[in-house]
Design a protein around this motif. Structure first.
Motif, PDB file in Angstrom:
ATOM      1  N   LEU A  81      13.745  -2.864  -5.152  1.00  0.00           N
ATOM      2  CA  LEU A  81      13.675  -3.603  -3.948  1.00  0.00           C
ATOM      3  C   LEU A  81      14.922  -4.186  -3.743  1.00  0.00           C
ATOM      4  N   TYR A  91       7.534  -2.973   1.927  1.00  0.00           N
ATOM      5  CA  TYR A  91       8.078  -4.374   1.130  1.00  0.00           C
ATOM      6  C   TYR A  91       9.621  -4.378   1.387  1.00  0.00           C
ATOM      7  N   ARG A  92       9.892  -6.051   1.310  1.00  0.00           N
ATOM      8  CA  ARG A  92      11.201  -6.347   1.554  1.00  0.00           C
ATOM      9  C   ARG A  92      11.310  -7.425   0.509  1.00  0.00           C
ATOM     10  N   TYR A  93      12.695  -7.463  -0.333  1.00  0.00           N
ATOM     11  CA  TYR A  93      13.086  -8.422  -1.395  1.00  0.00           C
ATOM     12  C   TYR A  93      13.665  -9.418  -0.350  1.00  0.00           C
ATOM     13  N   ILE A 124       8.890 -11.700  -2.101  1.00  0.00           N
ATOM     14  CA  ILE A 124       8.868 -10.385  -1.585  1.00  0.00           C
ATOM     15  C   ILE A 124       7.810 -10.469  -0.142  1.00  0.00           C
ATOM     16  N   SER A 125       8.482  -9.960   0.834  1.00  0.00           N
ATOM     17  CA  SER A 125       7.546 -10.010   2.291  1.00  0.00           C
ATOM     18  C   SER A 125       6.930  -8.594   2.164  1.00  0.00           C
ATOM     19  N   SER A 126       5.846  -8.571   2.945  1.00  0.00           N
ATOM     20  CA  SER A 126       5.112  -7.172   2.744  1.00  0.00           C
ATOM     21  C   SER A 126       4.630  -7.101   4.457  1.00  0.00           C
ATOM     22  N   LYS A 181       5.773 -11.653  -7.982  1.00  0.00           N
ATOM     23  CA  LYS A 181       5.323 -12.741  -7.033  1.00  0.00           C
ATOM     24  C   LYS A 181       5.360 -14.056  -7.708  1.00  0.00           C
ATOM     25  N   PHE A 217      13.240  -3.271   4.556  1.00  0.00           N
ATOM     26  CA  PHE A 217      12.006  -2.807   4.125  1.00  0.00           C
ATOM     27  C   PHE A 217      12.077  -1.492   3.276  1.00  0.00           C
ATOM     28  N   TRP A 235       1.748  -1.638  -6.503  1.00  0.00           N
ATOM     29  CA  TRP A 235       1.072  -3.196  -6.010  1.00  0.00           C
ATOM     30  C   TRP A 235       1.161  -3.823  -7.114  1.00  0.00           C
ATOM     31  N   ILE A 293       4.474  -5.525  -7.917  1.00  0.00           N
ATOM     32  CA  ILE A 293       4.893  -6.453  -6.690  1.00  0.00           C
ATOM     33  C   ILE A 293       4.284  -7.910  -7.074  1.00  0.00           C
TER      34      ILE A 293
END
Length: 328
Positions: free
Chosen positions: A11, A57-59, A49-51, A43, A18, A36, A39
């Motif tokens: 990530l 996913y994006r760090y 971490i955006s989803s 968190k 992403f 999953w 991640i």
């Protein structure tokens, strides 16, 4: 490497883009469920971490200390480090000493989010707050003579000053022998200790520790320290992460080591010193002295000319400067 570590590293490498869960699973040879779970664990540790259902996913920029983040900030020329990251430590110096006794390899780095009983030179305490500082110690195995010991503190001071100047555009100064200052206030203290081999008379282990005020706000310092200490980001939000600064510091440190026995780093140290040319007071062997700091020699020792024109050469382990005043 654990599943969580693999996911975090991937990530971070991909950021700020992403990456889909499917692609992560393929690259890491893991199941989507394992991705999953990892991640979700990250968190919970504070990583942002955006989803996105369509993108994956994006760090996001997260100032969470991690071995993975530090490793990604290391240059390819920097030796491989064995990195241990702790939520809290009584003292990373103690942790590094224990690592030495237990036979841990050279270049073992111990980093803590908070140090619960931090101490500097001569056992002086300093202020520590979780999430706002860098508290770390490195175990080295140099097999060198004791007279070379003082240079490790000097090299470390130059490495830290370079990293801070480069990453944050500040102008650091060095108070002989082991403190980094910004705008007349202390931002970092360095401590070096050696462990010797009785038979060879050489240094078997060197431990270099430091405490860096990273993002502590000025009003968060204890009242008696606000005029003496500061942080890299005392008023604004950090523009870099602690992991990035840690990596940059050790990149600079090992870069200098590869250039030895050249003395270029000593000239940097002298140029950044705000002690030279000043009147200093100090105590040596229980006797008080005052004189003008005239030079820093090639061993990193401070040369002070006393009022009777004699000179005192001060090594880091012998004295502490009690005051520094402009020479009139």
């Amino acid at each position: 490497m654990s599943t969580k570590s693999q996911v975090l590293t991937l990530l971070m490498k991909q950021a700020p883009a992403f990456i889909s869960g499917e692609e992560m699973a393929q690259q890491l040879s893991l199941s989507r469920t394992a991705i999953w779970k990892a991640i979700n664990e990250l968190k919970k540790e504070g990583h942002l971490i955006s989803s996105s259902r369509n993108k994956g996913y994006r760090y996001d920029n997260s100032d969470v200390l991690s071995a993975e983040g530090i490793r990604l900030s290391l240059d390819s020329e920097t030796p491989k480090l064995s990195i241990v990251v702790l939520n809290a430590s009584e003292s990373t110096m103690k942790d590094a000493k224990l690592a030495a006794i237990n036979g841990e390899p050279a270049n073992t780095l111990i980093v803590a989010d908070i140090q619960e009983a931090p101490k500097g030179r001569f056992g002086r305490p300093f202020f520590s707050k979780a999430g706002s500082g860098i508290y770390m110690s490195m175990l080295l195995r140099p097999n060198q003579n004791f007279e070379e010991m003082a240079q490790y503190t000097v090299i470390m001071a130059v490495a830290i000053a370079r990293a801070m100047d480069d990453l944050t555009q500040v102008q650091t100064e060095i108070k002989w022998v082991n403190d980094i200052y910004i705008n007349g206030k202390k931002v970092c203290g360095i401590l070096s200790e050696a462990m010797s081999d009785v038979e060879s008379g050489q240094i078997s282990n060197v431990i270099i520790g430091m405490g860096i005020n990273f993002s502590l706000k000025q009003n968060e310092f204890p009242e008696d320290l606000r005029e003496k200490a500061t942080s890299l980001f005392p008023e604004t939000e950090p523009t870099i992460t602690r992991n990035q600064l840690i990596g940059a510091i050790w990149n600079q440190f090992y870069r200098i080591l590869t250039q030895l026995p050249e003395q270029a780093f000593l000239e940097e140290y002298r140029q950044k010193s705000f002690v030279l040319g000043k009147t200093v007071s100090f105590t040596q062997a229980g006797v008080g002295y005052e004189g003008i700091a005239t030079a820093i020699n090639d061993h990193g020792e401070l040369v002070v000319k006393l009022q009777d024109k004699t000179e005192k050469v001060l090594s880091s382990g012998e004295i502490s400067l009690s005051s520094i005043n402009p020479t009139l």
